[in-house]
Every structure is written in C-alpha cells, then in structure tokens.
Motif scaffolding. Structure first.
Motif, mmCIF file in Angstrom:
data_model
loop_
_atom_site.group_PDB
_atom_site.id
_atom_site.type_symbol
_atom_site.label_atom_id
_atom_site.label_comp_id
_atom_site.label_asym_id
_atom_site.label_seq_id
_atom_site.Cartn_x
_atom_site.Cartn_y
_atom_site.Cartn_z
ATOM 1 N N GLU A 35 0.842 -1.195 0.000
ATOM 2 C CA GLU A 35 0.000 0.000 0.000
ATOM 3 C C GLU A 35 0.878 1.245 0.000
ATOM 4 O OE1 GLU A 35 -2.548 -0.192 3.407
ATOM 5 O OE2 GLU A 35 -3.616 -1.929 2.663
ATOM 6 N N TRP A 36 0.315 2.336 -0.504
ATOM 7 C CA TRP A 36 1.005 3.618 -0.420
ATOM 8 C C TRP A 36 0.018 4.685 0.004
ATOM 9 C CZ3 TRP A 36 -0.742 1.801 -5.083
ATOM 10 C CH2 TRP A 36 -1.400 2.690 -5.924
ATOM 11 N N ASP A 37 0.552 5.745 0.565
ATOM 12 C CA ASP A 37 -0.255 6.862 1.044
ATOM 13 C C ASP A 37 -0.354 7.929 -0.032
ATOM 14 O OD1 ASP A 37 -0.515 5.678 3.532
ATOM 15 O OD2 ASP A 37 1.231 6.709 4.358
ATOM 16 N N CYS A 38 -1.545 8.503 -0.158
ATOM 17 C CA CYS A 38 -1.781 9.544 -1.145
ATOM 18 C C CYS A 38 -2.622 10.642 -0.500
ATOM 19 C CB CYS A 38 -2.517 8.954 -2.348
ATOM 20 S SG CYS A 38 -2.792 10.131 -3.676
ATOM 21 N N PRO A 39 -2.203 11.885 -0.650
ATOM 22 C CA PRO A 39 -3.045 12.972 -0.140
ATOM 23 C C PRO A 39 -4.397 12.951 -0.867
ATOM 24 C CG PRO A 39 -0.863 13.784 -0.740
ATOM 25 C CD PRO A 39 -0.965 12.391 -1.256
ATOM 26 N N PRO A 40 -5.493 13.173 -0.162
ATOM 27 C CA PRO A 40 -6.815 13.068 -0.777
ATOM 28 C C PRO A 40 -7.027 14.003 -1.961
ATOM 29 C CG PRO A 40 -6.987 13.840 1.497
ATOM 30 C CD PRO A 40 -5.563 13.491 1.250
ATOM 31 N N GLU A 41 -6.340 15.131 -1.996
ATOM 32 C CA GLU A 41 -6.507 16.044 -3.131
ATOM 33 C C GLU A 41 -5.844 15.516 -4.406
ATOM 34 O OE1 GLU A 41 -2.932 17.591 -0.756
ATOM 35 O OE2 GLU A 41 -4.917 16.813 -0.270
ATOM 36 N N HIS A 42 -5.075 14.440 -4.290
ATOM 37 C CA HIS A 42 -4.412 13.845 -5.454
ATOM 38 C C HIS A 42 -5.057 12.525 -5.875
ATOM 39 C CE1 HIS A 42 -1.220 16.793 -5.628
ATOM 40 N NE2 HIS A 42 -1.105 16.685 -4.311
ATOM 41 N N VAL A 43 -6.230 12.228 -5.332
ATOM 42 C CA VAL A 43 -6.960 11.001 -5.672
ATOM 43 C C VAL A 43 -8.130 11.379 -6.577
ATOM 44 C CG1 VAL A 43 -8.355 9.117 -4.726
ATOM 45 C CG2 VAL A 43 -6.339 9.902 -3.502
ATOM 46 N N ARG A 44 -8.276 10.630 -7.676
ATOM 47 C CA ARG A 44 -9.430 10.863 -8.552
ATOM 48 C C ARG A 44 -10.110 9.527 -8.845
ATOM 49 N NH1 ARG A 44 -9.332 8.903 -13.623
ATOM 50 N NH2 ARG A 44 -7.356 8.785 -14.735
ATOM 51 N N PRO A 45 -11.401 9.559 -9.143
ATOM 52 C CA PRO A 45 -12.118 8.324 -9.478
ATOM 53 C C PRO A 45 -11.563 7.708 -10.764
ATOM 54 C CG PRO A 45 -13.637 10.172 -9.202
ATOM 55 C CD PRO A 45 -12.256 10.728 -9.157
ATOM 56 N N VAL A 46 -11.841 6.449 -10.936
ATOM 57 C CA VAL A 46 -11.359 5.706 -12.101
ATOM 58 C C VAL A 46 -12.533 5.420 -13.035
ATOM 59 C CG1 VAL A 46 -10.250 3.565 -12.813
ATOM 60 C CG2 VAL A 46 -9.551 4.661 -10.716
ATOM 61 N N ALA A 47 -12.295 5.532 -14.340
ATOM 62 C CA ALA A 47 -13.309 5.212 -15.344
ATOM 63 C C ALA A 47 -13.621 3.709 -15.299
ATOM 64 C CB ALA A 47 -12.824 5.600 -16.731
ATOM 65 N N LEU A 48 -14.837 3.350 -15.671
ATOM 66 C CA LEU A 48 -15.290 1.963 -15.601
ATOM 67 C C LEU A 48 -14.361 1.014 -16.359
ATOM 68 C CD1 LEU A 48 -17.328 -0.138 -14.733
ATOM 69 C CD2 LEU A 48 -18.696 0.449 -16.727
ATOM 70 N N GLY A 49 -13.914 1.391 -17.536
ATOM 71 C CA GLY A 49 -13.019 0.522 -18.312
ATOM 72 C C GLY A 49 -11.725 0.239 -17.583
#
Length: 66
Positions: A35-49
């Motif tokens: 696992e790795w840590d990511c600031p929440p402002e650098h997380v985006r949703p992923v497209a279904l594909g």
C-alpha cells in the motif's frame, strides 16, 4: 470510497482504496502489493473501463499457481 478504485494523479498509479491513515488515503495496487499513502486532493475516481481491466488483473493474479 473504501474498496473502490482510484488513481493517484501524482504518478498515474491505480489502486484500491483501503482506508485512511491520518490525512492520507491508502491505496493498494490491483492484484495486491504494498500500500502507499496519497493525499486526498491527489486522488481521482477511475473510469469503468480502467476498473474492469484492474479487476481482470486481480482475478488473474489470484488464479496463478505457485
């Protein structure tokens, strides 16, 4: 959001959201790994594909024989 896939926009890695530790979102690569840590402002949703491709990789990794 836990259990869903997300992209770390800093480097483009996809991971499954495992939870939060302090101010960070913890992501784990599809198929397992560290696992790795990511600031929440650098997380985006992923497209279904992208999610479907990640799930196929996970399933394939689980089915490998030692």
């Amino acid at each position: 959001m836990t259990g869903e896939y997300a992209i770390d926009v800093r480097d483009g890695r996809m991971g499954r959201v495992m939870g939060r530790v302090g101010p960070y979102v913890q992501l784990r690569p599809p198929g397992g790994g560290k696992e790795w840590d990511c600031p929440p402002e650098h997380v985006r949703p992923v497209a279904l594909g992208e999610v479907l491709r990640a799930r196929v990789r996970e399933i394939n990794a689980q089915g490998r024989l030692p």
